[in-house]
Design a protein around this motif. Sequence first.
Motif, mmCIF file in Angstrom:
data_model
loop_
_atom_site.group_PDB
_atom_site.id
_atom_site.type_symbol
_atom_site.label_atom_id
_atom_site.label_comp_id
_atom_site.label_asym_id
_atom_site.label_seq_id
_atom_site.Cartn_x
_atom_site.Cartn_y
_atom_site.Cartn_z
ATOM 1 N N ALA A 54 4.126 -61.719 23.074
ATOM 2 C CA ALA A 54 3.862 -60.565 23.927
ATOM 3 C C ALA A 54 3.272 -59.416 23.111
ATOM 4 O O ALA A 54 2.332 -58.729 23.553
ATOM 5 C CB ALA A 54 5.153 -60.117 24.611
ATOM 6 N N TYR A 55 3.791 -59.201 21.911
ATOM 7 C CA TYR A 55 3.288 -58.108 21.068
ATOM 8 C C TYR A 55 1.839 -58.347 20.677
ATOM 9 O O TYR A 55 1.003 -57.438 20.753
ATOM 10 C CB TYR A 55 4.155 -57.982 19.818
ATOM 11 N N THR A 56 1.518 -59.580 20.248
ATOM 12 C CA THR A 56 0.157 -59.896 19.824
ATOM 13 C C THR A 56 -0.823 -59.780 20.994
ATOM 14 O O THR A 56 -1.947 -59.289 20.824
ATOM 15 C CB THR A 56 0.089 -61.314 19.225
ATOM 16 N N CYS A 114 -0.381 -66.236 21.132
ATOM 17 C CA CYS A 114 -0.478 -66.186 19.664
ATOM 18 C C CYS A 114 0.794 -65.590 19.075
ATOM 19 O O CYS A 114 1.223 -64.502 19.479
ATOM 20 C CB CYS A 114 -1.690 -65.355 19.244
ATOM 21 N N VAL A 115 1.386 -66.290 18.113
ATOM 22 C CA VAL A 115 2.648 -65.838 17.531
ATOM 23 C C VAL A 115 2.531 -65.483 16.046
ATOM 24 O O VAL A 115 3.548 -65.268 15.381
ATOM 25 C CB VAL A 115 3.754 -66.899 17.727
ATOM 26 N N GLY A 116 1.318 -65.427 15.523
ATOM 27 C CA GLY A 116 1.192 -65.031 14.128
ATOM 28 C C GLY A 116 -0.094 -65.495 13.481
ATOM 29 O O GLY A 116 -0.985 -66.043 14.143
ATOM 30 N N GLY A 135 2.780 -60.338 14.529
ATOM 31 C CA GLY A 135 1.818 -59.285 14.779
ATOM 32 C C GLY A 135 2.124 -57.969 14.096
ATOM 33 O O GLY A 135 1.245 -57.109 13.970
ATOM 34 N N LYS A 136 3.362 -57.806 13.632
ATOM 35 C CA LYS A 136 3.756 -56.590 12.924
ATOM 36 C C LYS A 136 3.659 -56.754 11.414
ATOM 37 O O LYS A 136 3.976 -55.824 10.671
ATOM 38 C CB LYS A 136 5.188 -56.202 13.312
ATOM 39 N N GLY A 137 3.239 -57.943 10.976
ATOM 40 C CA GLY A 137 3.113 -58.179 9.537
ATOM 41 C C GLY A 137 4.391 -58.622 8.868
ATOM 42 O O GLY A 137 4.490 -58.603 7.643
ATOM 43 N N HIS A 138 5.392 -59.043 9.651
ATOM 44 C CA HIS A 138 6.655 -59.514 9.083
ATOM 45 C C HIS A 138 6.570 -61.018 8.819
ATOM 46 O O HIS A 138 6.221 -61.792 9.716
ATOM 47 C CB HIS A 138 7.806 -59.234 10.041
ATOM 48 N N PHE A 139 6.899 -61.428 7.611
ATOM 49 C CA PHE A 139 6.864 -62.849 7.260
ATOM 50 C C PHE A 139 7.979 -63.599 7.999
ATOM 51 O O PHE A 139 9.134 -63.182 7.967
ATOM 52 C CB PHE A 139 7.045 -63.039 5.759
ATOM 53 N N TRP A 140 7.620 -64.720 8.646
ATOM 54 C CA TRP A 140 8.663 -65.555 9.245
ATOM 55 C C TRP A 140 8.586 -67.002 8.760
ATOM 56 O O TRP A 140 9.389 -67.838 9.162
ATOM 57 C CB TRP A 140 8.642 -65.488 10.772
ATOM 58 N N ASN A 141 7.660 -67.295 7.867
ATOM 59 C CA ASN A 141 7.605 -68.613 7.245
ATOM 60 C C ASN A 141 6.919 -68.484 5.901
ATOM 61 O O ASN A 141 5.863 -67.855 5.798
ATOM 62 C CB ASN A 141 6.842 -69.603 8.134
ATOM 63 N N VAL A 142 7.529 -69.042 4.858
ATOM 64 C CA VAL A 142 6.922 -69.012 3.521
ATOM 65 C C VAL A 142 7.051 -70.377 2.868
ATOM 66 O O VAL A 142 7.999 -71.129 3.128
ATOM 67 C CB VAL A 142 7.570 -67.945 2.604
ATOM 68 N N LYS A 200 -12.698 -61.369 17.657
ATOM 69 C CA LYS A 200 -11.329 -61.150 18.135
ATOM 70 C C LYS A 200 -10.317 -61.822 17.209
ATOM 71 O O LYS A 200 -9.274 -61.251 16.877
ATOM 72 C CB LYS A 200 -11.196 -61.671 19.566
ATOM 73 N N ILE A 201 -10.632 -63.057 16.781
ATOM 74 C CA ILE A 201 -9.745 -63.775 15.871
ATOM 75 C C ILE A 201 -9.633 -63.048 14.532
ATOM 76 O O ILE A 201 -8.539 -62.872 13.987
ATOM 77 C CB ILE A 201 -10.256 -65.216 15.638
ATOM 78 N N CYS A 202 -10.772 -62.624 14.000
ATOM 79 C CA CYS A 202 -10.777 -61.970 12.686
ATOM 80 C C CYS A 202 -10.037 -60.641 12.715
ATOM 81 O O CYS A 202 -9.352 -60.276 11.754
ATOM 82 C CB CYS A 202 -12.214 -61.772 12.211
ATOM 83 N N ARG A 203 -10.183 -59.894 13.812
ATOM 84 C CA ARG A 203 -9.463 -58.621 13.913
ATOM 85 C C ARG A 203 -7.959 -58.852 13.907
ATOM 86 O O ARG A 203 -7.209 -58.117 13.264
ATOM 87 C CB ARG A 203 -9.877 -57.879 15.183
ATOM 88 N N ALA A 204 -7.517 -59.882 14.615
ATOM 89 C CA ALA A 204 -6.081 -60.160 14.673
ATOM 90 C C ALA A 204 -5.561 -60.698 13.341
ATOM 91 O O ALA A 204 -4.412 -60.431 12.959
ATOM 92 C CB ALA A 204 -5.793 -61.152 15.796
ATOM 93 N N ARG A 205 -6.394 -61.462 12.615
ATOM 94 C CA ARG A 205 -5.958 -62.057 11.347
ATOM 95 C C ARG A 205 -5.781 -61.032 10.237
ATOM 96 O O ARG A 205 -5.149 -61.315 9.216
ATOM 97 C CB ARG A 205 -6.970 -63.112 10.865
ATOM 98 N N VAL A 206 -6.301 -59.846 10.432
ATOM 99 C CA VAL A 206 -6.162 -58.806 9.413
ATOM 100 C C VAL A 206 -4.685 -58.542 9.108
ATOM 101 O O VAL A 206 -4.332 -58.147 8.001
ATOM 102 C CB VAL A 206 -6.866 -57.506 9.872
ATOM 103 N N VAL A 207 -3.826 -58.801 10.085
ATOM 104 C CA VAL A 207 -2.411 -58.502 9.904
ATOM 105 C C VAL A 207 -1.811 -59.283 8.735
ATOM 106 O O VAL A 207 -0.985 -58.745 7.984
ATOM 107 C CB VAL A 207 -1.631 -58.787 11.209
ATOM 108 N N VAL A 208 -2.217 -60.547 8.534
ATOM 109 C CA VAL A 208 -1.664 -61.317 7.426
ATOM 110 C C VAL A 208 -2.280 -60.878 6.099
ATOM 111 O O VAL A 208 -1.602 -60.854 5.066
ATOM 112 C CB VAL A 208 -1.856 -62.838 7.649
#
Length: 263
Positions: free
Chosen positions: A94-96, A105-107, A143-150, A227-235
């Motif tokens: 929902a946030y993304t 999209c979840v991340g 979407g907030k830049g929080h790591f949930w998998n490493v 659109k994809i590239c703008r969203a990927r900036v978060v990582v």
Amino acid sequence: MSEETYVYLCNKLRPAMEKQDTPFRVCIPFKKRVAIALWKLATGSEYRSIGHLFGVSKTTVCRCVQDFCAAAETLLVPELIRSPDREKFAEMAAYTENRWGLPQCVGAIDGSHIPILAPQEYHCDYFNRKGWHSIILQGVVDGKGHFWNVFAGMPGSLHDARVLRLSTLWELASRGNYFPACTRNIGGVNAGYYILGDNAYPLQNWLIKPFADTGRLTEEHVTYNKKICRARVVVENAFGRLKGRVMERPVMMGGMHQQQSQG
């Protein structure tokens, strides 16, 4: 580091790091051991110089760092980097969508090279395309830049796609056992949850990436890629913040192993 953060770390890591005095030896105070480890991780100074600073041997400094990292992996990583549950996945999607207009999209996923001192064995495996030795840290953020998998520890010479295929994320997601079964009709297609990757990653039903620029992209393809590239900036920003909080100094390979959250 603030005193509050230092006390927080001590309280969290005490169960795994605190040692008891014996009839033959008095232990180095617990808080001092934490301080030694933090000093090494923050500055990258040599073990010998840190030993002189704290009045201990370089062997003691090394043990403090190893104990601290092992304790952090055991006690902090499961708390701070956790596999999202169904409710969390829905929240991330929902946030993304609200921020970038990408439903389901979840991340986003990316990899980063962590410099190391060349190991004595198989050093060529760790020599990356940039011309230095490294291990690869693969991370997925929301979407907030929080790591949930490493997933970390793979040799720097490996391609990002190869690192992904060696991770538990790939194994579980490919079997359909990772993302909740929550689909949504988008343009006539029932789409489940997915993450964003760059062109280095393989296209999957749970991982989408931009169209390769062959010079024949349609206007719709170009809009999609933007659109994809703008969203990927978060990582990319997440890795930037991570590297901005530590000195980029080579780390020793001794005792290093893979780390992976189960999510």
